[in-house]
Each structure stands twice: as C-alpha cells, then as structure tokens.
Design a protein around this motif. Sequence first.
Motif, PDB file in Angstrom:
ATOM      1  N   PRO A  67      42.665 102.204  59.423  1.00  0.00           N
ATOM      2  CA  PRO A  67      43.283 102.457  58.116  1.00  0.00           C
ATOM      3  C   PRO A  67      42.342 103.257  57.205  1.00  0.00           C
ATOM      4  O   PRO A  67      41.134 103.050  57.192  1.00  0.00           O
ATOM      5  N   LEU A  68      42.920 104.174  56.473  1.00  0.00           N
ATOM      6  CA  LEU A  68      42.138 105.074  55.621  1.00  0.00           C
ATOM      7  C   LEU A  68      41.589 104.372  54.387  1.00  0.00           C
ATOM      8  O   LEU A  68      42.312 103.621  53.718  1.00  0.00           O
ATOM      9  N   PRO A  69      40.309 104.634  54.083  1.00  0.00           N
ATOM     10  CA  PRO A  69      39.742 104.087  52.843  1.00  0.00           C
ATOM     11  C   PRO A  69      40.529 104.608  51.639  1.00  0.00           C
ATOM     12  O   PRO A  69      41.054 105.717  51.669  1.00  0.00           O
ATOM     13  N   GLY A  70      40.627 103.794  50.616  1.00  0.00           N
ATOM     14  CA  GLY A  70      41.302 104.216  49.387  1.00  0.00           C
ATOM     15  C   GLY A  70      42.793 103.953  49.383  1.00  0.00           C
ATOM     16  O   GLY A  70      43.435 104.061  48.344  1.00  0.00           O
ATOM     17  N   ALA A  88      26.240  93.412  58.273  1.00  0.00           N
ATOM     18  CA  ALA A  88      26.279  94.519  59.243  1.00  0.00           C
ATOM     19  C   ALA A  88      27.305  95.569  58.846  1.00  0.00           C
ATOM     20  O   ALA A  88      27.124  96.763  59.104  1.00  0.00           O
ATOM     21  N   ALA A  89      28.369  95.150  58.179  1.00  0.00           N
ATOM     22  CA  ALA A  89      29.426  96.079  57.774  1.00  0.00           C
ATOM     23  C   ALA A  89      28.920  97.148  56.818  1.00  0.00           C
ATOM     24  O   ALA A  89      29.511  98.234  56.725  1.00  0.00           O
ATOM     25  N   LEU A  90      27.822  96.875  56.127  1.00  0.00           N
ATOM     26  CA  LEU A  90      27.294  97.855  55.173  1.00  0.00           C
ATOM     27  C   LEU A  90      26.936  99.185  55.842  1.00  0.00           C
ATOM     28  O   LEU A  90      26.942 100.227  55.200  1.00  0.00           O
ATOM     29  N   TYR A  91      26.638  99.154  57.136  1.00  0.00           N
ATOM     30  CA  TYR A  91      26.292 100.394  57.842  1.00  0.00           C
ATOM     31  C   TYR A  91      27.456 101.360  57.936  1.00  0.00           C
ATOM     32  O   TYR A  91      27.254 102.573  57.956  1.00  0.00           O
ATOM     33  N   ILE A  92      28.688 100.837  58.031  1.00  0.00           N
ATOM     34  CA  ILE A  92      29.830 101.737  58.220  1.00  0.00           C
ATOM     35  C   ILE A  92      30.879 101.620  57.123  1.00  0.00           C
ATOM     36  O   ILE A  92      31.866 102.348  57.131  1.00  0.00           O
ATOM     37  N   ASP A  93      30.683 100.734  56.175  1.00  0.00           N
ATOM     38  CA  ASP A  93      31.644 100.549  55.089  1.00  0.00           C
ATOM     39  C   ASP A  93      31.741 101.832  54.259  1.00  0.00           C
ATOM     40  O   ASP A  93      30.714 102.370  53.837  1.00  0.00           O
ATOM     41  N   PRO A  94      32.960 102.330  53.999  1.00  0.00           N
ATOM     42  CA  PRO A  94      33.114 103.572  53.226  1.00  0.00           C
ATOM     43  C   PRO A  94      32.452 103.515  51.847  1.00  0.00           C
ATOM     44  O   PRO A  94      31.918 104.516  51.373  1.00  0.00           O
ATOM     45  N   ALA A  95      32.465 102.347  51.212  1.00  0.00           N
ATOM     46  CA  ALA A  95      31.875 102.228  49.876  1.00  0.00           C
ATOM     47  C   ALA A  95      30.353 102.268  49.906  1.00  0.00           C
ATOM     48  O   ALA A  95      29.716 102.519  48.884  1.00  0.00           O
TER      49      ALA A  95
END
Length: 191
Positions: A67-70, A88-95
């Motif tokens: 799903p697209l960010p935003g 771990a999500a911080l590595y790929i999280d769009p924000a």
Amino acid sequence: MIVRRHLSEDDELTQHLTHQLNTPLEWPEEAGLNTQHVAKIAAAAACDVAFNQAANGHLVDLFAALPLPGTPEGREFWAELRRAAGDAALYIDPANAGGPFFDYLVKGNEGGIASRMLSFMGELDDQQRDAVAKVIGDALDHNAFGAGGRYLGKLWLRDAETSAWHVLLASRRAYETEDDRKRFLQAWRDA
C-alpha cells in the motif's frame, strides 16, 4: 569482471543466436564486429551492470506491491508494520526513510535502499518476522497473486532480502580493480 563467457556449439546463447535469431556466429564475415563479439559484449554487460540495476528494480517492484504511503490504506499498513516490527521498521518506514526514499536510486545511491532493507531484516527476531510476514501478506492483493496471508508475506520478505543482498554484492564489484580480480583468480588456481 571475473566472469568469462565463451561460446561453444552447445552453449545456450549460441543456440539462441544461431537458431532463434538465425545469425551465424561469424556473421558478418570479414567485418570488425560479428555476432560472437556482440554476444560477448552482451554477456559481459549482463554480468556487470545490469544485474545490480535489475535487482534494484526488483526491490522497487516489491515495495510498489505494498500500500502506498500517504493513502488511508498505506497509513494503516505502515502503522501495522511498525507495531509488528518494532524499531526495525524505522529502516524502511516512509516517514523515517530520509525523504525521497526511491529517488536515491535515480541519483546513483544504489546500495542505500538495499542496506536499509537488510538492516530491517537483520533486526527482526523470529516472532517479529512472522508478524511482519502476516502484515505484508494481508496487504497484498490476493486476487493478483493467487495465494494469501502469511505465505505471501514470507515470499515478499524472502525476495526482498535476497534482492537487497544481490544489490550490495554486485555493488561491491564497483570497487574492484584488475589486480583484485587477478589476485582472486590466482588464489583459486593455487588452492
């Protein structure tokens, strides 16, 4: 380049060139560049640059299936992924990905996304990896992929991890010199 491509009568590339494309290896005769030369150039290019670019492109395709960010669906998906993966999500999280995540590829930072993906995967414990697989699998379009849930998520994670590894491994070659390649080949000959 370490890989050397030699064409023989039974070689797949030779078969393709001569049977499928109907081009003899010596064509055109008496010319400076023939089919065999072109095949060697194509094989060298495929082993060198294209592999890294193809792996990067595939990694982008994997993210494009999510799903697209935003978007409302994207906001819900990325929030679920953060809950499942923890820090771990911080590595790929769009924000948190440092702005235009995929624009880095266009600007020549081909290893940046791959490094982030491998860091993400390396930080997940088994329980988190399973939870992330479920979140990703549930988000993928089951009609388009013919499977569902956690299994699709596991495939996505495995493919993303392998693609990221291929990008980093291929980009390593950019720093090799002819002497490095000679040293590598000699070490294996002497083994």
